[in-house]
Design a protein around this motif. Sequence first.
Motif, PDB file in Angstrom:
ATOM      1  N   GLY A 143      69.810  45.550  33.942  1.00 14.88           N
ATOM      2  CA  GLY A 143      69.190  46.666  34.634  1.00 14.88           C
ATOM      3  C   GLY A 143      67.926  47.190  33.996  1.00 14.88           C
ATOM      4  O   GLY A 143      67.364  48.183  34.469  1.00 14.88           O
ATOM      5  N   ASN A 144      67.449  46.533  32.944  1.00  9.64           N
ATOM      6  CA  ASN A 144      66.256  47.024  32.268  1.00  9.64           C
ATOM      7  C   ASN A 144      64.980  46.310  32.688  1.00  9.64           C
ATOM      8  O   ASN A 144      63.916  46.922  32.722  1.00  9.64           O
ATOM      9  N   TYR A 145      65.077  45.016  32.980  1.00 11.82           N
ATOM     10  CA  TYR A 145      63.866  44.252  33.250  1.00 11.82           C
ATOM     11  C   TYR A 145      63.984  43.413  34.520  1.00 11.82           C
ATOM     12  O   TYR A 145      65.035  42.866  34.818  1.00 11.82           O
ATOM     13  N   ARG A 146      62.845  43.316  35.214  1.00 12.74           N
ATOM     14  CA  ARG A 146      62.725  42.411  36.357  1.00 12.74           C
ATOM     15  C   ARG A 146      61.436  41.623  36.121  1.00 12.74           C
ATOM     16  O   ARG A 146      60.345  42.192  36.093  1.00 12.74           O
ATOM     17  N   LEU A 147      61.569  40.312  35.935  1.00  9.75           N
ATOM     18  CA  LEU A 147      60.449  39.480  35.489  1.00  9.75           C
ATOM     19  C   LEU A 147      59.754  38.805  36.668  1.00  9.75           C
ATOM     20  O   LEU A 147      60.403  38.271  37.567  1.00  9.75           O
ATOM     21  N   HIS A 148      58.422  38.809  36.617  1.00 11.42           N
ATOM     22  CA  HIS A 148      57.604  38.130  37.630  1.00 11.42           C
ATOM     23  C   HIS A 148      56.593  37.226  36.920  1.00 11.42           C
ATOM     24  O   HIS A 148      55.987  37.631  35.925  1.00 11.42           O
ATOM     25  N   ILE A 149      56.411  36.022  37.440  1.00 17.18           N
ATOM     26  CA  ILE A 149      55.340  35.137  36.981  1.00 17.18           C
ATOM     27  C   ILE A 149      54.287  35.129  38.082  1.00 17.18           C
ATOM     28  O   ILE A 149      54.589  34.806  39.237  1.00 17.18           O
ATOM     29  N   ALA A 150      53.069  35.512  37.745  1.00 14.49           N
ATOM     30  CA  ALA A 150      52.027  35.668  38.766  1.00 14.49           C
ATOM     31  C   ALA A 150      50.759  34.935  38.349  1.00 14.49           C
ATOM     32  O   ALA A 150      50.493  34.732  37.163  1.00 14.49           O
ATOM     33  N   SER A 151      49.979  34.541  39.348  1.00 18.97           N
ATOM     34  CA  SER A 151      48.687  33.892  39.110  1.00 18.97           C
ATOM     35  C   SER A 151      47.701  34.429  40.143  1.00 18.97           C
ATOM     36  O   SER A 151      48.116  34.986  41.172  1.00 18.97           O
ATOM     37  N   PRO A 152      46.408  34.290  39.905  1.00 17.45           N
ATOM     38  CA  PRO A 152      45.440  34.854  40.857  1.00 17.45           C
ATOM     39  C   PRO A 152      45.685  34.450  42.308  1.00 17.45           C
ATOM     40  O   PRO A 152      45.772  35.314  43.188  1.00 17.45           O
ATOM     41  N   LEU A 194      48.457  37.804  42.594  1.00 18.47           N
ATOM     42  CA  LEU A 194      48.262  39.113  41.985  1.00 18.47           C
ATOM     43  C   LEU A 194      48.350  40.233  43.019  1.00 18.47           C
ATOM     44  O   LEU A 194      48.808  41.336  42.713  1.00 18.47           O
ATOM     45  N   ARG A 195      47.935  39.960  44.219  1.00 16.21           N
ATOM     46  CA  ARG A 195      47.947  40.998  45.261  1.00 16.21           C
ATOM     47  C   ARG A 195      49.338  41.234  45.826  1.00 16.21           C
ATOM     48  O   ARG A 195      49.560  42.187  46.568  1.00 16.21           O
ATOM     49  N   GLN A 196      50.298  40.376  45.482  1.00 17.49           N
ATOM     50  CA  GLN A 196      51.670  40.540  45.976  1.00 17.49           C
ATOM     51  C   GLN A 196      52.576  41.242  44.977  1.00 17.49           C
ATOM     52  O   GLN A 196      53.758  41.416  45.254  1.00 17.49           O
ATOM     53  N   LEU A 197      52.033  41.656  43.865  1.00 17.55           N
ATOM     54  CA  LEU A 197      52.861  42.259  42.825  1.00 17.55           C
ATOM     55  C   LEU A 197      53.271  43.679  43.191  1.00 17.55           C
ATOM     56  O   LEU A 197      52.608  44.342  44.005  1.00 17.55           O
ATOM     57  N   VAL A 236      40.793  29.545  30.712  1.00 18.89           N
ATOM     58  CA  VAL A 236      40.571  30.981  30.543  1.00 18.89           C
ATOM     59  C   VAL A 236      39.246  31.388  31.175  1.00 18.89           C
ATOM     60  O   VAL A 236      39.157  32.404  31.874  1.00 18.89           O
ATOM     61  N   ARG A 237      38.207  30.568  30.951  1.00 23.52           N
ATOM     62  CA  ARG A 237      36.892  30.898  31.513  1.00 23.52           C
ATOM     63  C   ARG A 237      36.938  30.905  33.047  1.00 23.52           C
ATOM     64  O   ARG A 237      36.385  31.813  33.693  1.00 23.52           O
ATOM     65  N   ALA A 238      37.614  29.916  33.622  1.00 23.19           N
ATOM     66  CA  ALA A 238      37.700  29.859  35.092  1.00 23.19           C
ATOM     67  C   ALA A 238      38.472  31.057  35.638  1.00 23.19           C
ATOM     68  O   ALA A 238      38.107  31.616  36.681  1.00 23.19           O
ATOM     69  N   ALA A 239      39.529  31.451  34.948  1.00 14.64           N
ATOM     70  CA  ALA A 239      40.304  32.603  35.405  1.00 14.64           C
ATOM     71  C   ALA A 239      39.467  33.873  35.393  1.00 14.64           C
ATOM     72  O   ALA A 239      39.586  34.729  36.280  1.00 14.64           O
ATOM     73  N   ILE A 240      38.585  34.000  34.381  1.00 16.12           N
ATOM     74  CA  ILE A 240      37.750  35.198  34.272  1.00 16.12           C
ATOM     75  C   ILE A 240      36.571  35.154  35.238  1.00 16.12           C
ATOM     76  O   ILE A 240      36.307  36.115  35.968  1.00 16.12           O
ATOM     77  N   VAL A 241      35.854  34.025  35.250  1.00 14.79           N
ATOM     78  CA  VAL A 241      34.602  33.948  36.009  1.00 14.79           C
ATOM     79  C   VAL A 241      34.845  33.646  37.483  1.00 14.79           C
ATOM     80  O   VAL A 241      34.265  34.305  38.369  1.00 14.79           O
ATOM     81  N   GLN A 282      38.042  33.276  39.192  1.00 11.47           N
ATOM     82  CA  GLN A 282      39.145  33.990  39.845  1.00 11.47           C
ATOM     83  C   GLN A 282      39.121  35.477  39.582  1.00 11.47           C
ATOM     84  O   GLN A 282      39.964  36.209  40.089  1.00 11.47           O
ATOM     85  N   ARG A 283      38.175  35.924  38.765  1.00 12.31           N
ATOM     86  CA  ARG A 283      37.892  37.342  38.537  1.00 12.31           C
ATOM     87  C   ARG A 283      39.123  38.124  38.077  1.00 12.31           C
ATOM     88  O   ARG A 283      39.375  39.242  38.501  1.00 12.31           O
ATOM     89  N   ILE A 284      39.869  37.505  37.179  1.00 19.21           N
ATOM     90  CA  ILE A 284      41.090  38.137  36.710  1.00 19.21           C
ATOM     91  C   ILE A 284      40.798  39.419  35.924  1.00 19.21           C
ATOM     92  O   ILE A 284      41.571  40.389  35.970  1.00 19.21           O
ATOM     93  N   SER A 285      39.678  39.447  35.214  1.00 24.19           N
ATOM     94  CA  SER A 285      39.341  40.645  34.439  1.00 24.19           C
ATOM     95  C   SER A 285      39.012  41.829  35.348  1.00 24.19           C
ATOM     96  O   SER A 285      39.320  42.980  35.018  1.00 24.19           O
ATOM     97  N   ASP A 286      38.371  41.557  36.488  1.00 22.52           N
ATOM     98  CA  ASP A 286      38.111  42.631  37.447  1.00 22.52           C
ATOM     99  C   ASP A 286      39.422  43.233  37.936  1.00 22.52           C
ATOM    100  O   ASP A 286      39.560  44.455  38.069  1.00 22.52           O
ATOM    101  N   TRP A 287      40.377  42.357  38.213  1.00 25.03           N
ATOM    102  CA  TRP A 287      41.696  42.836  38.661  1.00 25.03           C
ATOM    103  C   TRP A 287      42.379  43.637  37.568  1.00 25.03           C
ATOM    104  O   TRP A 287      42.988  44.684  37.835  1.00 25.03           O
ATOM    105  N   LEU A 288      42.277  43.180  36.323  1.00 25.46           N
ATOM    106  CA  LEU A 288      42.893  43.905  35.214  1.00 25.46           C
ATOM    107  C   LEU A 288      42.285  45.297  35.059  1.00 25.46           C
ATOM    108  O   LEU A 288      43.009  46.282  34.847  1.00 25.46           O
ATOM    109  N   ALA A 289      40.963  45.383  35.145  1.00 28.16           N
ATOM    110  CA  ALA A 289      40.311  46.688  35.022  1.00 28.16           C
ATOM    111  C   ALA A 289      40.751  47.632  36.127  1.00 28.16           C
ATOM    112  O   ALA A 289      40.915  48.845  35.897  1.00 28.16           O
TER     113      ALA A 289
END
Length: 339
Positions: A47-56, A75-78, A95-100, A102-109
């Motif tokens: 009852g403490n954790y519910r785990l999700h694996i997500a990608s852009p 990420l939009r379904q989380l 990592v570079r492709a995810a940032i540049v 797939q704009r993962i850093s924009d989503w994080l911000a």
Amino acid sequence: MPAQPHKDEEAALSASDIVLVVFDGVEAIDVAGPASVFTKAEQMRPGNYRLHIASPPGGTVATNGGLSFAGTRSLRQLPDAIDTLIVAGGDEPGVRAAIVEQRISDWLAEIAPRVRRIASVCSGAFALATAGLLDGREATTHWRACDQLQALRPQVRVRRERIYVHDGPVWTSAGVTTGIELALALVEDDLGHAVAMEIARTLALPLLRGAGESQLSPTLQAQSAASHRLRELLAWIGTHPQEALSVEALAARVQMSPRHFARAFVAETGCTPARFVEQTRVAAAAQLLRRTRWPQERIASRSGFRSVDALQRAFARQHGLTPQAWRDREGRPADVQRP
């Protein structure tokens, strides 16, 4: 009168959503390690954790080792209320492709203000840094990439020697397997020291390192050029600091004469047996200082020192601090009872 929710339903509603963010080129251990820790924690304390694996984009993600994670959520379904968000690391192109791209850093911000705590494993720190989430904070990443992270984001106070760093709501960890220790620290923060230690035992970890320990294990460095016989001895020393570890005793263990053993040890490890034993015992004492409320007399005895004075002198040589100052800096566990 509305029906009361079932106990299992109540637990599910109160569980914290833990999200592991992945991408093509991710390091599989960066994901599997923390996922295993949170899964074990949920098994032990339902009852403490519910785990999700997500990608852009969601769907199947290919790791840098040829494995794949199928069925990741986009990420939009989380869920709206994410408790803990952990960005895994991976190879540089991924990592570079995810940032540049797939704009993962924009989503994080964008999502960061709504998340209780955000963490990264290894090079996942670059996504957090690009999002501005590490500005003005202490952080770490894999030792090979620390200079690169500092150059990318001078506003970050990069800590090169740390296993993981906790600064406010942001946690960062060093390379690969340290993601397990980061996840254990997060579980300890939530559920207490006893649960974290039980998970560590379940995962058969040889020890649970503290945040302040070096990324480069002294034992591993010593083993790198050692013969098979000495590699096994070095590992044994690391798990038996209380034993008699004189040159004579160690030489007898590997069936060598003391003189030949001492010469071979220096030639193969780059340090004397006495220095290596002291490093091992100080590391054991540091673990006990952080993980227990034991007095220094007991810590000295458990880590192989003959007296508190010997412990303090060894600590000063290696850390430039007294054991008490190191304990005050690293923090004491709140839920460990004094024996």
